[in-house]
Scaffold this motif. Sequence first.
Motif, PDB file in Angstrom:
ATOM      1  N   GLN A 268       0.823  -1.201   0.000  1.00  0.00           N
ATOM      2  CA  GLN A 268       0.000   0.000   0.000  1.00  0.00           C
ATOM      3  C   GLN A 268       0.865   1.262   0.000  1.00  0.00           C
ATOM      4  O   GLN A 268       1.899   1.315   0.645  1.00  0.00           O
ATOM      5  CB  GLN A 268      -0.934   0.016   1.218  1.00  0.00           C
ATOM      6  CG  GLN A 268      -1.931  -1.142   1.254  1.00  0.00           C
ATOM      7  CD  GLN A 268      -1.434  -2.307   2.089  1.00  0.00           C
ATOM      8  OE1 GLN A 268      -0.263  -2.657   2.071  1.00  0.00           O
ATOM      9  NE2 GLN A 268      -2.353  -2.906   2.839  1.00  0.00           N
ATOM     10  N   LYS A 269       0.384   2.281  -0.711  1.00  0.00           N
ATOM     11  CA  LYS A 269       1.089   3.565  -0.777  1.00  0.00           C
ATOM     12  C   LYS A 269       0.340   4.631   0.026  1.00  0.00           C
ATOM     13  O   LYS A 269       0.379   5.806  -0.300  1.00  0.00           O
ATOM     14  CB  LYS A 269       1.228   4.015  -2.242  1.00  0.00           C
ATOM     15  CG  LYS A 269       1.879   3.006  -3.175  1.00  0.00           C
ATOM     16  CD  LYS A 269       3.309   2.687  -2.779  1.00  0.00           C
ATOM     17  CE  LYS A 269       4.023   1.849  -3.827  1.00  0.00           C
ATOM     18  NZ  LYS A 269       3.407   0.547  -4.073  1.00  0.00           N
ATOM     19  N   ASP A 270      -0.353   4.221   1.071  1.00  0.00           N
ATOM     20  CA  ASP A 270      -1.094   5.169   1.892  1.00  0.00           C
ATOM     21  C   ASP A 270      -0.200   5.732   2.993  1.00  0.00           C
ATOM     22  O   ASP A 270       0.959   5.364   3.130  1.00  0.00           O
ATOM     23  CB  ASP A 270      -2.341   4.501   2.488  1.00  0.00           C
ATOM     24  CG  ASP A 270      -2.016   3.243   3.293  1.00  0.00           C
ATOM     25  OD1 ASP A 270      -0.829   3.032   3.647  1.00  0.00           O
ATOM     26  OD2 ASP A 270      -2.936   2.469   3.587  1.00  0.00           O
TER      27      ASP A 270
ATOM     28  N   GLY B 116       3.637   4.513  -8.510  1.00  0.00           N
ATOM     29  CA  GLY B 116       2.950   5.794  -8.430  1.00  0.00           C
ATOM     30  C   GLY B 116       2.186   5.879  -7.125  1.00  0.00           C
ATOM     31  O   GLY B 116       1.970   4.885  -6.439  1.00  0.00           O
ATOM     32  N   LEU B 117       1.794   7.092  -6.773  1.00  0.00           N
ATOM     33  CA  LEU B 117       1.020   7.295  -5.564  1.00  0.00           C
ATOM     34  C   LEU B 117      -0.412   6.808  -5.751  1.00  0.00           C
ATOM     35  O   LEU B 117      -0.939   6.818  -6.862  1.00  0.00           O
ATOM     36  CB  LEU B 117       0.983   8.782  -5.204  1.00  0.00           C
ATOM     37  CG  LEU B 117       2.302   9.450  -4.807  1.00  0.00           C
ATOM     38  CD1 LEU B 117       2.077  10.936  -4.573  1.00  0.00           C
ATOM     39  CD2 LEU B 117       2.887   8.807  -3.555  1.00  0.00           C
ATOM     40  N   ASP B 118      -1.035   6.403  -4.670  1.00  0.00           N
ATOM     41  CA  ASP B 118      -2.469   6.142  -4.710  1.00  0.00           C
ATOM     42  C   ASP B 118      -3.153   7.461  -5.074  1.00  0.00           C
ATOM     43  O   ASP B 118      -2.979   8.468  -4.393  1.00  0.00           O
ATOM     44  CB  ASP B 118      -2.967   5.657  -3.353  1.00  0.00           C
ATOM     45  CG  ASP B 118      -2.455   4.268  -3.002  1.00  0.00           C
ATOM     46  OD1 ASP B 118      -1.871   3.618  -3.889  1.00  0.00           O
ATOM     47  OD2 ASP B 118      -2.619   3.844  -1.839  1.00  0.00           O
ATOM     48  N   GLY B 119      -3.891   7.468  -6.158  1.00  0.00           N
ATOM     49  CA  GLY B 119      -4.513   8.698  -6.630  1.00  0.00           C
ATOM     50  C   GLY B 119      -3.775   9.334  -7.790  1.00  0.00           C
ATOM     51  O   GLY B 119      -4.244  10.315  -8.358  1.00  0.00           O
ATOM     52  N   GLY B 120      -2.607   8.787  -8.124  1.00  0.00           N
ATOM     53  CA  GLY B 120      -1.856   9.281  -9.280  1.00  0.00           C
ATOM     54  C   GLY B 120      -1.468  10.739  -9.155  1.00  0.00           C
ATOM     55  O   GLY B 120      -1.135  11.230  -8.073  1.00  0.00           O
TER      56      GLY B 120
ATOM     57  N   SER C 184      -2.238  11.018   0.905  1.00  0.00           N
ATOM     58  CA  SER C 184      -1.834  10.158  -0.204  1.00  0.00           C
ATOM     59  C   SER C 184      -0.446  10.503  -0.735  1.00  0.00           C
ATOM     60  O   SER C 184       0.149   9.720  -1.471  1.00  0.00           O
ATOM     61  CB  SER C 184      -2.860  10.248  -1.344  1.00  0.00           C
ATOM     62  OG  SER C 184      -4.119   9.769  -0.921  1.00  0.00           O
ATOM     63  N   GLN C 185       0.064  11.691  -0.371  1.00  0.00           N
ATOM     64  CA  GLN C 185       1.401  12.080  -0.809  1.00  0.00           C
ATOM     65  C   GLN C 185       2.486  11.643   0.174  1.00  0.00           C
ATOM     66  O   GLN C 185       3.669  11.824  -0.090  1.00  0.00           O
ATOM     67  CB  GLN C 185       1.464  13.595  -1.010  1.00  0.00           C
ATOM     68  CG  GLN C 185       0.639  14.081  -2.196  1.00  0.00           C
ATOM     69  CD  GLN C 185       0.558  15.591  -2.281  1.00  0.00           C
ATOM     70  OE1 GLN C 185       0.056  16.240  -1.370  1.00  0.00           O
ATOM     71  NE2 GLN C 185       1.027  16.163  -3.368  1.00  0.00           N
TER      72      GLN C 185
ATOM     73  N   LEU D  45      11.639   9.442  -8.438  1.00  0.00           N
ATOM     74  CA  LEU D  45      11.040  10.776  -8.352  1.00  0.00           C
ATOM     75  C   LEU D  45       9.748  10.860  -9.153  1.00  0.00           C
ATOM     76  O   LEU D  45       8.752  11.432  -8.711  1.00  0.00           O
ATOM     77  CB  LEU D  45      12.005  11.839  -8.887  1.00  0.00           C
ATOM     78  CG  LEU D  45      13.341  12.045  -8.173  1.00  0.00           C
ATOM     79  CD1 LEU D  45      14.099  13.192  -8.850  1.00  0.00           C
ATOM     80  CD2 LEU D  45      13.140  12.339  -6.698  1.00  0.00           C
ATOM     81  N   MET D  46       9.779  10.291 -10.350  1.00  0.00           N
ATOM     82  CA  MET D  46       8.693  10.528 -11.296  1.00  0.00           C
ATOM     83  C   MET D  46       7.371   9.888 -10.878  1.00  0.00           C
ATOM     84  O   MET D  46       6.310  10.299 -11.341  1.00  0.00           O
ATOM     85  CB  MET D  46       9.098  10.027 -12.680  1.00  0.00           C
ATOM     86  CG  MET D  46      10.323  10.750 -13.252  1.00  0.00           C
ATOM     87  SD  MET D  46      10.207  12.562 -13.142  1.00  0.00           S
ATOM     88  CE  MET D  46       8.794  12.853 -14.217  1.00  0.00           C
ATOM     89  N   GLY D  47       7.426   8.891  -9.990  1.00  0.00           N
ATOM     90  CA  GLY D  47       6.183   8.273  -9.547  1.00  0.00           C
ATOM     91  C   GLY D  47       5.294   9.198  -8.740  1.00  0.00           C
ATOM     92  O   GLY D  47       4.093   8.965  -8.630  1.00  0.00           O
ATOM     93  N   ALA D  48       5.878  10.256  -8.163  1.00  0.00           N
ATOM     94  CA  ALA D  48       5.084  11.168  -7.331  1.00  0.00           C
ATOM     95  C   ALA D  48       5.216  12.623  -7.732  1.00  0.00           C
ATOM     96  O   ALA D  48       4.409  13.449  -7.311  1.00  0.00           O
ATOM     97  CB  ALA D  48       5.492  11.008  -5.863  1.00  0.00           C
ATOM     98  N   LYS D  49       6.205  12.960  -8.520  1.00  0.00           N
ATOM     99  CA  LYS D  49       6.460  14.355  -8.870  1.00  0.00           C
ATOM    100  C   LYS D  49       5.231  15.069  -9.444  1.00  0.00           C
ATOM    101  O   LYS D  49       4.969  16.234  -9.078  1.00  0.00           O
ATOM    102  CB  LYS D  49       7.630  14.431  -9.857  1.00  0.00           C
ATOM    103  CG  LYS D  49       8.071  15.838 -10.246  1.00  0.00           C
ATOM    104  CD  LYS D  49       9.314  15.769 -11.126  1.00  0.00           C
ATOM    105  CE  LYS D  49       9.759  17.152 -11.573  1.00  0.00           C
ATOM    106  NZ  LYS D  49       8.804  17.776 -12.505  1.00  0.00           N
ATOM    107  N   PRO D  50       4.425  14.449 -10.313  1.00  0.00           N
ATOM    108  CA  PRO D  50       3.270  15.168 -10.875  1.00  0.00           C
ATOM    109  C   PRO D  50       2.286  15.679  -9.828  1.00  0.00           C
ATOM    110  O   PRO D  50       1.687  16.747 -10.015  1.00  0.00           O
ATOM    111  CB  PRO D  50       2.627  14.126 -11.795  1.00  0.00           C
ATOM    112  CG  PRO D  50       3.757  13.234 -12.196  1.00  0.00           C
ATOM    113  CD  PRO D  50       4.609  13.131 -10.961  1.00  0.00           C
ATOM    114  N   SER D  51       2.124  14.959  -8.731  1.00  0.00           N
ATOM    115  CA  SER D  51       1.165  15.415  -7.716  1.00  0.00           C
ATOM    116  C   SER D  51       1.672  16.673  -7.013  1.00  0.00           C
ATOM    117  O   SER D  51       0.879  17.549  -6.631  1.00  0.00           O
ATOM    118  CB  SER D  51       0.881  14.309  -6.696  1.00  0.00           C
ATOM    119  OG  SER D  51       1.962  14.117  -5.807  1.00  0.00           O
TER     120      SER D  51
END
Length: 426
Positions: A127-129, A164-168, A175-176, A198-204
């Motif tokens: 889980q990514k929570d 990626g993060l839960d919620g993209g 979630s971050q 980095l890229m799995g979460a950077k967009p959020s």
Amino acid sequence: MRKLTLVPARSSIVALLLALVIPACGSNGSPGQNGTGGSSGTGGASGTGGTGTGGAQPPADAGTGGAVPEPDASPADVPAMVDVPGTKPDASPDVVSNPDGPVGLNPMVLQMMRRVADWQLQSAGGQKDWIHGAFWAGLMATYNATKDEKYMTAMKNWAGAGWGLDGGSGARGDSQCAAQSMFDAYLADPTPANMVRLMGAKPSFDGLVANTPSGRGEWWWEDALFMVPPGFVRLGAATGNKQYFATMNTLYWDSYGFLSDRASGLVWRDHRGNDRVMWARGNGWVIAGAARVLDYLPMDDPKRPDFINVIKTMAAALAKVQNADGLWRSNLSNPGQFPNPETSGTGFFTFGIAWGVNHGILDKATYQPIAQKGWDGLCSHVAANGQLGYVQAVGGGPGPASAGSSAPYGTGAFLLAGSEVAKLVP
């Protein structure tokens, strides 16, 4: 940019010899009492807390969104930060000693960290929570302390390919939380091949930079001050883009001004019914988050002194309510409400205070005994198999805990605490 760690300035050989004779947990040097036992527990898989009826159930650790209440504090009402008597000016945390190994760290503390980390890894899940994200923050601290590759391998396996993060890209708040651990993993080996971390979460985070809301609206509950700001500064350090620091500061100080309490020096959980008592784990999120922000906030950032004073102010307040057994109770305002020990808040407090001592912003003579006492208390509730007990379940305010209650975020707090206690020397 790599995380820079302060190790007290003395011969590493002397420090190691001292470490070998300084007990990690308790005056007898034992690695903690065993007898907590009990079921493993999970602290709640969903992170949503109880169902409640008619709004009676307070919000859980995880933010729930919804309408933002009218603020009863403004950014101008941020509590006046105090220079606590006996403290000294901030010393630069950017002094590196033995960055590539555990030389100079207390081996008994590292042994206890390994035991607890290894127990949690058996049921870590993917889980990514926030519940698990807080654990992985502690596991990365364990890797940085021990340089044991099995912990980095576990991190990679947790992330998985194309993570990626839960919620993209729309992930926000709790979630971050998972991002900071993966950003730490990149900073431990900042090569092009590891950019995926980095890229799995950077967009959020980029979404908040591009369209920055108010802090009190985005981070309306105190837990968020751990979940997101440490990720922002790590992303700024990794990319060299100062917009991440600026956005984080904009959000953080509006939220902190909204939630902080001038009279006590502590922080309310939220203003949605949870502003009557001071919750241990909630305040733990705040002091631990401030320390993790300072790990990577540039030395010339205009808000750096304010983060330092958050730690000074909270440490002074927390010192007054530490229990004789070294642990804090879930309700800091009324410890007798739930008289049982509580280890998740204690873990975060011990981490924040030990971090302050190690970085020269908290007076060693005053605060090192508090941190050591907290660590000894934590160790006394680690079972022989490595399970940490007395972790309060997911919630939005004070609550009970038992010897058999555990949760990944409690383990993460313990590991963060150990990573700083291991650096303490007489």
